[in-house]
Write an enzyme that holds these catalytic residues in place. Structure first.
Site, PDB file in Angstrom:
ATOM      1  N   ASP A   1     -79.520  55.442 -59.611  1.00  0.00           N
ATOM      2  CA  ASP A   1     -80.678  55.742 -60.431  1.00  0.00           C
ATOM      3  C   ASP A   1     -80.339  57.005 -61.242  1.00  0.00           C
ATOM      4  O   ASP A   1     -79.280  57.612 -61.080  1.00  0.00           O
ATOM      5  CB  ASP A   1     -81.932  55.910 -59.560  1.00  0.00           C
ATOM      6  CG  ASP A   1     -83.210  55.703 -60.372  1.00  0.00           C
ATOM      7  OD1 ASP A   1     -83.153  55.827 -61.612  1.00  0.00           O
ATOM      8  OD2 ASP A   1     -84.271  55.443 -59.785  1.00  0.00           O
TER       9      ASP A   1
HETATM   10  C1  BGC Z   1     -86.242  55.207 -62.494  1.00  0.00           C
HETATM   11  C2  BGC Z   1     -85.732  53.788 -62.564  1.00  0.00           C
HETATM   12  C3  BGC Z   1     -85.342  53.462 -63.991  1.00  0.00           C
HETATM   13  C4  BGC Z   1     -84.308  54.467 -64.448  1.00  0.00           C
HETATM   14  C5  BGC Z   1     -83.769  54.206 -65.834  1.00  0.00           C
HETATM   15  C6  BGC Z   1     -85.321  56.198 -63.176  1.00  0.00           C
HETATM   16  O1  BGC Z   1     -85.880  57.449 -63.274  1.00  0.00           O
HETATM   17  O2  BGC Z   1     -86.406  55.563 -61.135  1.00  0.00           O
HETATM   18  O3  BGC Z   1     -86.693  52.904 -62.068  1.00  0.00           O
HETATM   19  O4  BGC Z   1     -84.873  52.153 -64.070  1.00  0.00           O
HETATM   20  O5  BGC Z   1     -84.901  55.747 -64.428  1.00  0.00           O
HETATM   21  O6  BGC Z   1     -84.666  54.569 -66.813  1.00  0.00           O
END
Ligand code: BGC
Length: 728
Positions: free
Chosen positions: A283
């Site tokens: 993430d």
């Molecule tokens: C979130 C994810 C998301 C990723 C990309 C993160 O902060 O937890 O769910 O897909 O960002 O934007």
């Protein structure tokens, strides 16, 4: 076979630098003019940065929207073409870039794309076919924007309703989440993910993200392994069964170990046990956080080593190229082997081949996408909302409302598009919804559209947590027959939605109380991402409709249900709590619900999981089990009848729960084991049969093994109960 050959051939030719590059994912901002997080507006590519990232660092993947705002399809096409042009014309091996995006409820970063109810609302439909259709439209509109990879669906089960991300999930139950997620993966990927209308999905956030103790995002979770396996794994497993291509890793820490550094979860469970062969992406910034947030790595370089050793394939770095530098150093000094890189790069290249990116690097060129921004696509949003909006209470059949009634609509949520769309809409926080969706209907518009506009009055009363003018609302209420009170939450995303009190803000409660004081009948409409507590007003309000975040394309459904044009059929995908300190799931343990010596009733939610009323009535009967003695190899065959005893046709979610009466560790009071959504005409009666493999009734014991134990089980359908004995 050929794809695997292609992968191996390409891998053979790659330098260590090129391999490390494939494992690196940066945000689009990194190749734009300006600073990451603050690119210049309007956005523009910075040729030097582009060259550095793609040619020097061989970056394999890019994500996110520039300048944090949705682009038009044409702008996306330009972005993707520019990136692919660079990768194909200016690099030695011409490996296309894999672009990924948060198409969370529709292609929400493309202007004019259909916006759907958020996943929690989709869950409330309990309709697998709808979930598949929503994902199929999302895939189509994302691919029409040139993007082949979506960071969806969220397969986390949310076991703490305070958590700001509950609206992105399918709720609290593993089986419901698994079934709906499976349907979404089918809709996203289809049979051939390289098809011009299909995209790769990403199951997130593996594993155990949905139960932070404090309820605040990315704060510690302490989850015993048997609980982790029994409650959090099945929803991922179900979605993997249908071939999900990628997963994203949980940003949180479980039992003190950040999941990004947890080899047991990322390799032993994910790869060795579950046999997952797709790509595991981190993430946002999570490898860096091992050092500067979690403090389990003394340096950034060590953070990279830990994550790679744990099993990460691709790092969403995302704001610089440091990951590549560190990983390269680690390989050169011998701390990470080149064979280890090969394992991840093989998966990444395979995904690029599977997606057809080598033949078709700019996917939006391969289809004509005439259905983009079509009435049909937006219609799926209304249809989803129609089946999602949940009628929680309807005392004396107050609803549906007659159209000729004089109505006061009050509460800020009636005028807020942010409260319809929630986060991940146009921008990360959904904060710009009211501007970008100007001209789209809010709830007040939708009500005026269905009822006679001249019978509708409006007074704002209060905002989210600020009283505006209660007197005006009280005065106006005097002249009407009915009050429609619209309360709830604004949009928020991730930690920006953290709260310390699940109660609906007191200013909104004050408006509700003022309306109750008028003595007029009230319908409360809740637009909210999580179940905000309403126990101080719920008993004095005649009818309650929960809209979740239905989106501006779905809002019409609420008005249609209000006035009886549509018969509601949504059912709660979570337990709606009555008290802030009594947050329990429906599948709690017996000890959590035992009333001891006149103590307060422990399990007494405002509304139960699976609850939702209709304008018609259903009568269940004749619950029968084919056999009363079963073995682990058997299927539990259940039959019962259901009749629509009202005057309207209606949809009903048939829910089958099973309780294991005695087990070596405390059993749950019941677990959802099967469901279906059916439609019955007025007066129609049907016999239904379900078959549940006994193996699905297993639990994870104290030794962390799935097990079945001999003994009695009970089956519950509506108010009926039957039992059987399991013999080993
Ligand atoms: C979130 C994810 C998301 C990723 C990309 C993160 O902060 O937890 O769910 O897909 O960002 O934007």
């Amino acid at each position: 076979m050929t794809k695997n050959k292609n992968v191996e051939e390409l891998l053979q030719k790659m330098t260590i630098e090129e391999k490390v590059g494939q494992m690196t994912q940066v945000a689009l901002d990194v190749v734009l003019k300006g600073d990451p997080y603050e690119p210049t507006k309007p956005y523009a590519f910075d040729p030097e940065k582009l060259d550095n990232a793609i040619c020097k660092y061989h970056v394999g993947s890019i994500l996110n929207v520039p300048t944090s705002e949705a682009l038009t399809r044409q702008q996306w096409h330009y972005v993707i073409s520019t990136l692919q042009d660079k990768a194909i014309k200016s690099t030695r091996l011409k490996v296309p870039i894999l672009f990924g995006i948060d198409s969370i409820h529709g292609a929400s970063y493309t202007k004019e794309a259909a916006l759907f109810p958020h996943q929690i609302g989709l869950a409330a439909t309990w309709n697998r076919a709808l979930a598949e259709e929503v994902a199929a439209v999302t895939a189509y509109e994302t691919k029409a924007s040139g993007i082949p990879w979506v960071f969806s669906p969220v397969q986390d089960v949310c076991r703490n309703p305070v958590w700001a991300r509950i609206y992105e999930t399918f709720g609290e139950d593993s089986f419901l989440s698994g079934e709906m997620g499976k349907a979404m993966v089918k809709g996203f990927e289809g049979d051939d993910v390289s098809h011009p209308e299909k995209v790769a999905s990403c199951l997130k956030h593996f594993l155990g993200y949905g139960m932070p103790i404090s309820g605040k995002d990315r704060t510690p979770a302490w989850i015993p392994e048997n609980y982790l396996r029994e409650y959090f794994l099945p929803s991922f497993e179900a979605a993997m069964e249908v071939g999900a291509k990628t997963i994203m890793i949980n940003s949180g820490a479980i039992n003190g170990t950040p999941v990004h550094a947890n080899k047991h979860i990322l390799t032993t469970i994910l790869r060795d046990e579950m046999g997952f062969e797709g790509v595991a992406v981190t993430d946002w910034g999570d490898i860096k956080y091992l050092h500067n947030r979690y403090r389990v790595a003394a340096t950034q370089k060590d953070a990279v080593r830990m994550a790679i050793e744990a099993g990460v394939d691709m790092s969403m770095v995302p704001d610089d190229l440091s990951f590549a530098d560190h990983l390269l150093e680690l390989v050169k000094e011998g701390s990470i082997s080149e064979e280890r890189l090969d394992i991840s790069v093989r998966r990444i290249l395979k995904l690029k081949f599977d997606l057809g990116l080598f033949e078709n690097p700019v996917p939006s060129e391969s289809g004509d996408y005439k259905m983009f921004n079509s009435f049909e696509h937006k219609m799926w949003s209304s249809v989803t909302a129609m089946e999602s909006v949940t009628l929680l209470k309807n005392e004396n059949n107050t609803l549906p409302l007659a159209k000729g009634k004089k109505i006061l609509v009050t509460g800020w949520a009636a005028e807020s598009i942010r409260s319809l769309n929630g986060g991940w809409s146009n921008d990360w926080q959904g904060a710009t919804s009211d501007e970008f969706a100007k001209g789209k209907p809010n709830l007040l518009d939708a009500i005026k559209e269905v009822a006679d506009e001249e019978h509708i009055d409006f007074a704002i009363g209060s905002k989210y947590d600020e009283i505006v003018d209660l007197e005006e609302a009280i005065e106006k209420a005097k002249n009407v027959d009915h009050i429609v009170l619209c309360l709830g939450e604004d949009s928020y995303t991730e930690f920006m939605g953290n709260i310390s009190d699940l109660n609906l803000p007191q200013e909104q409660i004050a408006l509700a109380k003022a309306m109750i004081q008028t003595g007029k009948p009230i319908t409360l409409i809740l637009l909210e991402g999580r179940p905000r507590i309403i126990s101080t007003i719920a008993d004095d309000i005649e009818s309650i409709l929960l809209g979740y975040y239905p989106s501006h394309d779905g809002v019409g459904a609420i008005a249609e249900i209000l006035f009886g044009e549509i018969n509601p059929s949504g059912k709660l995908p979570y337990t709606y709590p009555r008290h802030a300190n009594a947050l329990m799931t429906y599948d709690h343990k017996h000890t959590e619900a035992v009333e001891l010596q006149g103590s307060e009733i422990p399990f007494n939610p405002q509304f139960e999981f699976g609850h939702g009323l209709s304008y018609t009535t259903f009568e269940y009967g004749n619950l029968m089990l084919e056999k009363n003695i079963l073995t682990p190899e058997d299927d539990l065959r259940i039959s019962f009848s259901i009749k629509n005893t009202g005057n309207l046709s209606g949809k009903e979610v048939v829910q089958i729960y099973v309780a294991d009466d005695y087990a070596s560790i405390e059993p749950s009071v019941k677990r959802l084991r099967a469901f279906d959504k059916i439609e019955l005409e007025a007066g129609e009666e049907r016999n239904l049969n379900f078959s549940i493999p006994i193996k699905q009734l297993a639990f994870v014991n104290a030794q962390n093994e799935w097990t079945l134990e001999a003994g009695t089980f009970r089956v519950f359908v509506d108010g009926m109960e039957a039992s059987f004995e399991l013999k080993m």
